[in-house]
Structure formats: C-alpha cells, structure tokens
Enzyme design. Structure first.
Site, short mmCIF file in Angstrom:
data_model
loop_
_atom_site.label_atom_id
_atom_site.label_comp_id
_atom_site.label_asym_id
_atom_site.label_seq_id
_atom_site.Cartn_x
_atom_site.Cartn_y
_atom_site.Cartn_z
N ALA A 190 0.82 -1.21 0.00
CA ALA A 190 0.00 0.00 0.00
C ALA A 190 0.85 1.26 0.00
CB ALA A 190 -0.94 -0.01 1.21
N ARG A 191 1.43 1.60 1.17
CA ARG A 191 2.26 2.78 1.31
C ARG A 191 3.36 2.53 2.33
NH1 ARG A 191 1.30 4.47 -2.89
NH2 ARG A 191 0.47 6.49 -3.56
N GLU A 213 12.27 5.74 -0.12
CA GLU A 213 12.50 5.14 -1.44
C GLU A 213 13.35 6.06 -2.32
OE1 GLU A 213 8.72 4.21 -3.18
OE2 GLU A 213 8.16 2.82 -1.58
N HIS A 232 8.33 -0.69 -5.86
CA HIS A 232 7.07 0.07 -6.00
C HIS A 232 6.40 -0.24 -7.34
CE1 HIS A 232 5.14 3.79 -4.03
NE2 HIS A 232 4.25 3.21 -4.81
N ILE A 233 6.17 -1.53 -7.59
CA ILE A 233 5.63 -1.97 -8.88
C ILE A 233 4.22 -2.55 -8.78
CG2 ILE A 233 7.93 -2.48 -9.79
CD1 ILE A 233 7.21 -5.50 -9.34
N ALA A 234 3.66 -2.62 -7.58
CA ALA A 234 2.40 -3.34 -7.39
C ALA A 234 1.27 -2.83 -8.28
CB ALA A 234 1.96 -3.28 -5.93
#
Length: 317
Positions: A236-237, A266, A284-286
C-alpha cells in the site's frame, strides 16, 4: 469545461508512455513532458510547473511551499491512487482542484499481493537461489488453502484480493473502518478488529491509505501479537508497517517472512531490510502493469477537468 491552456506532466512513466502522450495531446496543445526523467521536488518541481494551469502528478509532493510559488496552477490530475503526498488543505486554500480516481489499479495490486504471498509460502525465490548455486535441495512450504488470511483495509484492493483468495478456499478475515458486514456475509468472511486480525492471521496484508492515523499502524506491539511463523505484506504505502520492527521479529524467528513493495524511504539509504534473508522487496511496482498504467493515465487526464477536492477530503480525512 475548465479552461486549461498549459499542462505539465511530472510523472516519468506517463511521459514515457506513447499512448498516454498521444491521448493527452489530442485534447491539449501546450503540454510539457518530463522527458529528462527528472525526480521533481521543491525548487525543481516549482521550476517545472511554472506558468502551467494544470499538472499531472504521481509521487511528487504538493504542499504550501510549492503552491505558494505557482499562482497559475489551478488543476491537478492525479496519476495513481495515493494522496499522501498531497496537502489537501493547502490545495483548497490555494484554489487548486484535484481530479482523482480511487481503485483504478486495484486489480493489479491485488494480483501482485497474491503473487508475493505465494512466493513466500512456497519458498519460490529461495529455491531459485539454491538452484542457481548449483545445489539441488528440496525446500518445503505451505498451502495457502490451509491458512487464515487477514486483510487490513477492504476497499478497492481488498475486495479485489478477496475475489482472488476465495478460489483457494482459505479462511479470510477483513478489518476496515467501514461497516462491511453485508459484504462479509455475502462472501463468507469475518469482519474483525485490528487486534483480532493480527492475532488470528497466518498471513496479513495491508491495503489502507497513509495518513496521520495510519502511519506505523502495524508497529512492534502489533507484530508481536501475530502468530509465531506468520507473514506480513505491505503493497500500500511505506510507513504503514514498522520496517525495523519487522526485521527484528524476522531475526528472532517470530515472523517467517515479509514482502514489501513500498518502503518508508525510497530508495532506501539503509539496505539492511532489503538484504534480510526472509524479506522480499520490489521497487514500487504493485500498481504498475501495462493495463493499470494506461488506466491511471486516462484517469489523470480526465481528472484535469472532472475534479472534486471535496471527494478526496471525505475519503481520507
């Protein structure tokens, strides 16, 4: 329709997508793309947005400092679903409208989450490492069907994940600030408190927005209340789950594994977490399938004129 003359596209992935570029240029003549692939923040972001009426932004921080120096900026189309980088109060004070579409990449995030869970449970990455080292050793794992899966945040992503998980026949628990009792009954689930979710889940994945009430919501105490040998996933975050506590409990053996697509910082300066033997980290590819990128881009373009900041306030305040 809102009057927008000049637009700046801050997002690097949007700027590199020919289909999205063409679609935006069909509607607007004066468009500035981030063709240099710059990471924009503070002064560089202000410089990039100077003189523009509208902007398409992704992970850029929009706050009072930025807005006070951009008197022409009146419309923002959000590329992506997270609003934690935006100061909504400041945008309201400066008269900047926000176009935002929640859930536009939910299916891809749900699929990513399930993929990472299966990777951990089946020890797929570890077995690949063993094979590449020239060893032919059998590494055992678990069946998802035999476990209890806990979902923290059952909005667009959480509901998409429920649909995927039902095919495995595992027990599913959900936790959400909204009353989802009807959804739970219709899908054979249980809605429980956060405490019970942590205590009873073999696998727990996080799907909530980040704000002042949710930061570090999964802290060391909450992680300690989880079953010995359980797994945690954050797609999520960054900052929702205490990464230092996760690493501590992985090292002690209390947690069996962790998968993170998002980190508090990041890219991270301290890479100890990434290099832990029981941690899987992606960049961070979700939400970034080809299909989701296009859908997010189209939503951001529409958001330049179909905007309602009040909607964002209602959902996230």
């Amino acid at each position: 329709m809102n009057k927008i003359d000049k637009i700046a596209v801050c997002s690097r992935s949007f700027s590199q997508n020919n289909s999205l570029r063409s679609k935006l240029l069909e509607e607007y003549e004066h468009v500035k793309f981030n063709d240099d692939g710059l990471s924009l923040s503070g002064d560089s972001l202000v410089h990039f947005l100077e003189g523009c009426d509208g902007a398409i932004i992704a992970l850029e921080i929009i706050d009072t400092n930025v807005l006070s120096r951009l008197p022409n900026l009146k419309f923002i189309g959000k590329y992506g679903v997270g609003l934690d980088k935006l100061d909504l109060d400041a945008m309201d004070r400066h008269g900047v409208k926000l176009g935002w579409t929640p859930g536009v990449n939910a299916q891809n995030v749900a699929e990513y989450t399930l993929a990472m869970v299966l990777n951990m449970l089946k020890n797929i990455s570890k077995s690949m490492e063993v094979a590449s080292d020239g060893r032919w050793e059998q590494i055992k794992g678990y069946q998802l069907s035999s476990l209890t899966y806990g979902i923290l945040g059952c909005g667009h992503v959480g509901k998409a994940l429920v649909t995927l998980l039902k095919g495995f026949g595992c027990k599913i628990l959900i936790c959400d600030i909204e009353d989802l009792s009807l959804f739970a009954r219709e899908n054979g689930l249980q809605q429980v408190s956060l405490t019970k979710l942590a205590e009873e889940s073999d696998v727990l994945s996080v799907h909530i927005p980040k704000n002042s009430t949710t930061e570090n919501i999964i802290d060391e105490g909450m992680l300690m209340s989880m079953k010995k040998g359980s797994y945690i996933v954050n797609s999520a975050r960054g900052g929702l789950v205490d990464e230092n506590a996760v690493m501590k409990l992985l090292s002690s053996g209390h947690l069996a594994g962790a998968a993170f697509d998002v980190l508090k910082e990041e890219p991270p300066l301290n890479t100890d977490f990434i290099h832990h033997e029981n941690v899987l980290v992606t960049t961070h590819i979700a939400g970034s399938s080809f299909e989701a990128i296009y859908a997010m881009g189209v939503a951001a373009i529409s958001g330049l004129v179909e905007n309602n900041l009040a909607t964002a306030y209602k959902k996230f305040q």
